[in-house]
Design an enzyme around this catalytic site. Structure first.
Site, mmCIF file in Angstrom:
data_model
loop_
_atom_site.group_PDB
_atom_site.id
_atom_site.type_symbol
_atom_site.label_atom_id
_atom_site.label_comp_id
_atom_site.label_asym_id
_atom_site.label_seq_id
_atom_site.Cartn_x
_atom_site.Cartn_y
_atom_site.Cartn_z
ATOM 1 N N SER A 148 3.280 -14.008 -3.133
ATOM 2 C CA SER A 148 2.895 -13.643 -1.766
ATOM 3 C C SER A 148 1.823 -12.575 -1.845
ATOM 4 O O SER A 148 1.985 -11.583 -2.564
ATOM 5 C CB SER A 148 4.104 -13.113 -0.990
ATOM 6 N N GLY A 149 0.739 -12.763 -1.101
ATOM 7 C CA GLY A 149 -0.339 -11.782 -1.111
ATOM 8 C C GLY A 149 0.047 -10.457 -0.481
ATOM 9 O O GLY A 149 -0.174 -9.384 -1.060
ATOM 10 N N SER A 150 0.637 -10.497 0.729
ATOM 11 C CA SER A 150 1.002 -9.243 1.406
ATOM 12 C C SER A 150 2.074 -8.491 0.627
ATOM 13 O O SER A 150 2.021 -7.261 0.506
ATOM 14 C CB SER A 150 1.469 -9.525 2.838
ATOM 15 N N GLY B 199 -1.592 -13.384 2.556
ATOM 16 C CA GLY B 199 -2.514 -13.651 1.467
ATOM 17 C C GLY B 199 -2.546 -15.117 1.088
ATOM 18 O O GLY B 199 -3.618 -15.696 0.877
ATOM 19 N N THR B 200 -1.362 -15.748 1.003
ATOM 20 C CA THR B 200 -1.329 -17.161 0.640
ATOM 21 C C THR B 200 -1.898 -18.028 1.753
ATOM 22 O O THR B 200 -2.512 -19.068 1.489
ATOM 23 C CB THR B 200 0.099 -17.601 0.289
#
Length: 344
Positions: A91-93, A259-260
């Site tokens: 996960s980006g965040s 982010g994803t």
């Protein structure tokens, strides 16, 4: 009566998505990689996720990131991501939040300038670039997973919505991609409930229709995410912007664009030949928070055009606290916790 137990947290948020970073109170999990540690937690002690995400300690819109020892010597720490849908491998965040908390907690020395280090996610090593000014982490750029379009502009008939056109991307999880305008949305905050209800219907229908397998990873479970794509506006020669919203099944609209989700958008734009290496896309959430995704390169993998990318955002430290787990509280998911907490 069992003595209450303390779990040490640093609460953070990136783009409005709150991530609770767990640093203390949990003993080391078995496994030769962070992925194996995640699978152990998922199978034997999912009550940690349930306890920290639901009442009285949290809400489903939050995420949990458990700091674990990295098994890869290149990484300063490992982290296991927990969300309402389960255990995403990336996960980006959450990565932005974890990286900021790792610096704040001293696992990486905080000093002004550019800090480069690696974290180990269940998906593997992740390159991190942190920009620090006057002792404050001003931005985190994290490497995204290789992303690609799995299916393009499929059709499905949904009783409540009519015929829907959708695409499917993989960017750390499978994403359904839909054009917001085609569904009558402007992607404003007042539409949040309807966006969630609509996404629920689409994901339920697509899950019944599609059996998805990643070209290398195989079965990674039913599709958990839907991303609403706003219209793309060109701001500069290599810079684009678009309103966006990400839904997590069941029932959560993310505060950030994720982010994803941003990586999935880059894959979609590249598939349509609308961006080239070096271009960036700014995604703007319902709450006007922003992430910037950058498209670095593309390669062919088993017939798919797979893009390498990275996402930049800022995460904030919002609290440092101790959660007190009371085992005689009927709202505490205590049974699985007894396997993994320290000093019980």
């Amino acid at each position: 009566m069992t003595k209450p137990h303390e779990i040490g947290l640093i609460d953070t948020h990136a783009g409005g998505d709150v991530s609770r970073i767990v640093f203390t109170g949990i003993k080391e999990l078995p496994g030769e990689s962070v992925r194996e540690q995640m699978l152990y937690l998922q199978k034997h002690a999912d009550d940690l996720r349930k306890t920290l995400l639901f009442e009285p300690y949290g809400i489903p819109e939050m995420s949990i990131d458990l700091i674990v020892p990295a098994k890869n010597k290149e990484a300063v720490a490992g982290y296991i991501i927990m969300e309402v849908m389960g255990y995403p491998i990336y996960s980006g965040s959450n990565t932005m939040c974890t990286a900021t908390a790792v610096i704040e907690n001293g696992l990486v020395e905080k000093k002004d300038g550019i800090l480069n280090f690696k974290l180990e996610a269940p998906a593997g090593l992740v390159d991190i670039e942190a920009k620090v000014e006057n002792g404050v982490v001003e931005s985190i750029t994290c490497e995204g997973l290789p992303s690609y379009i799995h299916k393009y502009k499929e059709k499905i008939l949904i009783k409540e919505l009519g015929e829907i056109t959708y695409s499917i991307a993989y960017s750390g999880g499978f994403y359904i991609l839909v054009e917001a305008k085609e569904l009558g949305f402007n992607l404003s905050i007042d539409e949040e409930k309807k966006l969630s209800d609509t996404a629920y219907l689409i994901i339920e229908a697509v899950r019944k229709k599609e059996s998805l397998k990643h070209y290398a990873l195989g079965d990674v479970g039913p599709v958990p995410f839907l991303h609403y794509m706003g219209e793309v506006e060109k701001k500069d020669e290599n810079f684009y912007t678009s309103r966006s919203a990400t839904y997590v099944h069941p029932g959560v609209i993310c505060r950030s664009t994720t982010g994803t989700g941003t990586s999935a958008r880059l894959a979609f734009l590249e598939y349509e030949n609308k961006i080239k290496p070096g271009d960036s896309l700014e995604t703007v959430s319902l709450r006007e928070t922003k992430f910037i995704g950058t498209f670095d390169s593309v390669e062919n993998c088993e017939g798919y055009k797979v893009i390498k990318n990275r996402t930049t955002g800022k995460s904030y430290i919002i609290a440092k606290s101790q959660i007190i787990v009371n085992y005689d509280d009927c709202l505490t998911q205590y049974k699985g916790l007894t396997k993994i907490i320290k000093n019980l």
